[in-house]
Design a protein around this motif. Structure first.
Motif, PDB file in Angstrom:
ATOM      1  N   UNK A   6      35.656   6.711-115.379  1.00  0.00           N
ATOM      2  CA  UNK A   6      37.024   6.370-114.987  1.00  0.00           C
ATOM      3  C   UNK A   6      37.135   6.119-113.485  1.00  0.00           C
ATOM      4  N   UNK A   7      36.518   6.954-112.676  1.00  0.00           N
ATOM      5  CA  UNK A   7      36.576   6.794-111.208  1.00  0.00           C
ATOM      6  C   UNK A   7      35.891   5.493-110.797  1.00  0.00           C
ATOM      7  N   UNK A   8      34.732   5.216-111.387  1.00  0.00           N
ATOM      8  CA  UNK A   8      34.030   3.965-111.091  1.00  0.00           C
ATOM      9  C   UNK A   8      34.915   2.767-111.421  1.00  0.00           C
ATOM     10  N   UNK A   9      35.581   2.818-112.558  1.00  0.00           N
ATOM     11  CA  UNK A   9      36.462   1.709-112.956  1.00  0.00           C
ATOM     12  C   UNK A   9      37.616   1.545-111.963  1.00  0.00           C
ATOM     13  N   UNK A  10      38.166   2.644-111.507  1.00  0.00           N
ATOM     14  CA  UNK A  10      39.241   2.566-110.512  1.00  0.00           C
ATOM     15  C   UNK A  10      38.736   1.931-109.221  1.00  0.00           C
ATOM     16  N   UNK A  11      37.552   2.324-108.796  1.00  0.00           N
ATOM     17  CA  UNK A  11      36.962   1.734-107.586  1.00  0.00           C
ATOM     18  C   UNK A  11      36.746   0.232-107.790  1.00  0.00           C
ATOM     19  N   UNK A  12      36.183  -0.142-108.934  1.00  0.00           N
ATOM     20  CA  UNK A  12      35.931  -1.557-109.216  1.00  0.00           C
ATOM     21  C   UNK A  12      37.237  -2.353-109.241  1.00  0.00           C
ATOM     22  N   UNK A  13      38.279  -1.793-109.828  1.00  0.00           N
ATOM     23  CA  UNK A  13      39.569  -2.493-109.858  1.00  0.00           C
ATOM     24  C   UNK A  13      40.113  -2.710-108.447  1.00  0.00           C
ATOM     25  N   UNK A  14      40.009  -1.707-107.594  1.00  0.00           N
ATOM     26  CA  UNK A  14      40.489  -1.840-106.215  1.00  0.00           C
ATOM     27  C   UNK A  14      39.677  -2.897-105.470  1.00  0.00           C
ATOM     28  N   UNK A  15      38.366  -2.871-105.646  1.00  0.00           N
ATOM     29  CA  UNK A  15      37.523  -3.864-104.970  1.00  0.00           C
ATOM     30  C   UNK A  15      37.792  -5.274-105.485  1.00  0.00           C
ATOM     31  N   UNK A  16      38.057  -5.404-106.795  1.00  0.00           N
ATOM     32  CA  UNK A  16      38.406  -6.716-107.348  1.00  0.00           C
ATOM     33  C   UNK A  16      39.707  -7.222-106.758  1.00  0.00           C
ATOM     34  N   UNK A  17      40.668  -6.332-106.594  1.00  0.00           N
ATOM     35  CA  UNK A  17      41.977  -6.731-106.086  1.00  0.00           C
ATOM     36  C   UNK A  17      41.910  -7.105-104.610  1.00  0.00           C
ATOM     37  N   UNK A  18      41.127  -6.347-103.845  1.00  0.00           N
ATOM     38  CA  UNK A  18      41.014  -6.614-102.413  1.00  0.00           C
ATOM     39  C   UNK A  18      39.694  -6.077-101.896  1.00  0.00           C
ATOM     40  N   UNK A  19      38.734  -6.955-101.753  1.00  0.00           N
ATOM     41  CA  UNK A  19      37.394  -6.564-101.334  1.00  0.00           C
ATOM     42  C   UNK A  19      37.275  -6.137 -99.888  1.00  0.00           C
ATOM     43  N   UNK A  20      38.309  -6.367 -99.095  1.00  0.00           N
ATOM     44  CA  UNK A  20      38.251  -6.012 -97.671  1.00  0.00           C
ATOM     45  C   UNK A  20      38.812  -4.624 -97.374  1.00  0.00           C
ATOM     46  N   UNK A  21      39.222  -3.899 -98.395  1.00  0.00           N
ATOM     47  CA  UNK A  21      39.730  -2.551 -98.156  1.00  0.00           C
ATOM     48  C   UNK A  21      38.647  -1.683 -97.539  1.00  0.00           C
ATOM     49  N   UNK A  22      39.060  -0.813 -96.630  1.00  0.00           N
ATOM     50  CA  UNK A  22      38.095   0.133 -96.059  1.00  0.00           C
ATOM     51  C   UNK A  22      37.734   1.181 -97.109  1.00  0.00           C
ATOM     52  N   UNK A  23      36.611   1.840 -96.909  1.00  0.00           N
ATOM     53  CA  UNK A  23      36.211   2.907 -97.807  1.00  0.00           C
ATOM     54  C   UNK A  23      37.291   3.981 -97.883  1.00  0.00           C
ATOM     55  N   UNK A  24      37.904   4.308 -96.743  1.00  0.00           N
ATOM     56  CA  UNK A  24      38.959   5.322 -96.711  1.00  0.00           C
ATOM     57  C   UNK A  24      40.153   4.901 -97.563  1.00  0.00           C
ATOM     58  N   UNK A  25      40.516   3.615 -97.499  1.00  0.00           N
ATOM     59  CA  UNK A  25      41.649   3.128 -98.298  1.00  0.00           C
ATOM     60  C   UNK A  25      41.335   3.151 -99.789  1.00  0.00           C
ATOM     61  N   UNK A  26      40.113   2.769-100.154  1.00  0.00           N
ATOM     62  CA  UNK A  26      39.713   2.816-101.566  1.00  0.00           C
ATOM     63  C   UNK A  26      39.714   4.265-102.036  1.00  0.00           C
ATOM     64  N   UNK A  27      39.150   5.161-101.236  1.00  0.00           N
ATOM     65  CA  UNK A  27      39.095   6.582-101.596  1.00  0.00           C
ATOM     66  C   UNK A  27      40.491   7.139-101.833  1.00  0.00           C
ATOM     67  N   UNK A  28      41.415   6.796-100.952  1.00  0.00           N
ATOM     68  CA  UNK A  28      42.796   7.265-101.094  1.00  0.00           C
ATOM     69  C   UNK A  28      43.423   6.710-102.369  1.00  0.00           C
ATOM     70  N   UNK A  29      43.195   5.439-102.644  1.00  0.00           N
ATOM     71  CA  UNK A  29      43.781   4.791-103.827  1.00  0.00           C
ATOM     72  C   UNK A  29      43.269   5.383-105.132  1.00  0.00           C
ATOM     73  N   UNK A  30      42.013   5.836-105.145  1.00  0.00           N
ATOM     74  CA  UNK A  30      41.438   6.368-106.390  1.00  0.00           C
ATOM     75  C   UNK A  30      41.392   7.892-106.395  1.00  0.00           C
ATOM     76  N   UNK A  31      41.921   8.497-105.315  1.00  0.00           N
ATOM     77  CA  UNK A  31      42.068   9.946-105.226  1.00  0.00           C
ATOM     78  C   UNK A  31      40.738  10.711-105.234  1.00  0.00           C
TER      79      UNK A  31
END
Length: 153
Positions: A6-31
């Motif tokens: 589930x966490x991997x899928x959330x990360x993949x969805x965030x990267x698909x939506x916006x590949x330029x997000x920082x690691x910190x922003x992705x981490x925050x979005x997927x908790x």
């Protein structure tokens, strides 16, 4: 390849939506923590779940506003004729995609050009000269209704 959770899928969805997000922003979005997110993201790249991060360039702004779909039928359905065709199209810079398909065509091509005249020149010089081509059917795209949608997982 290990299963993605589930966490991997959330990360993949965030990267698909916006590949330029920082690691910190992705981490925050997927908790998850930034360290956990970085480790998981790196694993997703290493295992081939993510094959790259790319900018989407507006075709109109770079003078490639005409999208053409081309169905190709080869004269023979042999491994050699498929290999010859595939080797020839790999070097075509105008060609965005080439898929071997089942149905009325052997291959479906997606091509970007400036305009119809540009495509006419490409057709006359390159497409009809591709090895093994028996028939070409051309479809000019009038409007992109949905393009480059994210994978639905």
């Amino acid at each position: 390849m290990p299963e993605i959770d589930r966490i991997d899928r959330l990360i993949l969805r965030r990267l698909q939506a916006e590949g330029r997000l920082s690691n910190a922003d992705v981490a925050k979005a997927v908790n998850v923590s930034p360290a956990t997110c970085h480790r998981r993201t790196q694993r997703l790249f290493d295992e081939g779940h993510v094959t790259g991060v790319h900018a989407r360039v507006n075709p109109e702004s770079v003078g490639l506003g005409t999208l053409v779909m081309v169905g190709v039928v080869l004269d023979r359905s042999t491994p050699e004729s498929f290999a010859a065709f595939e080797a020839a199209v790999v070097g075509m810079k105008e060609l965005l995609d080439c898929q071997l398909v089942a149905g009325d065509f052997d291959y479906l091509l997606r091509i970007r050009v400036r305009d119809m005249g540009d495509f006419n020149a490409l057709h006359g010089k390159m497409l009809i000269a591709l090895p093994g081509v028996r028939q070409i059917r051309t479809f000019f795209v009038l409007k992109d209704v949905k393009n480059n949608a994210p994978l639905p997982f």
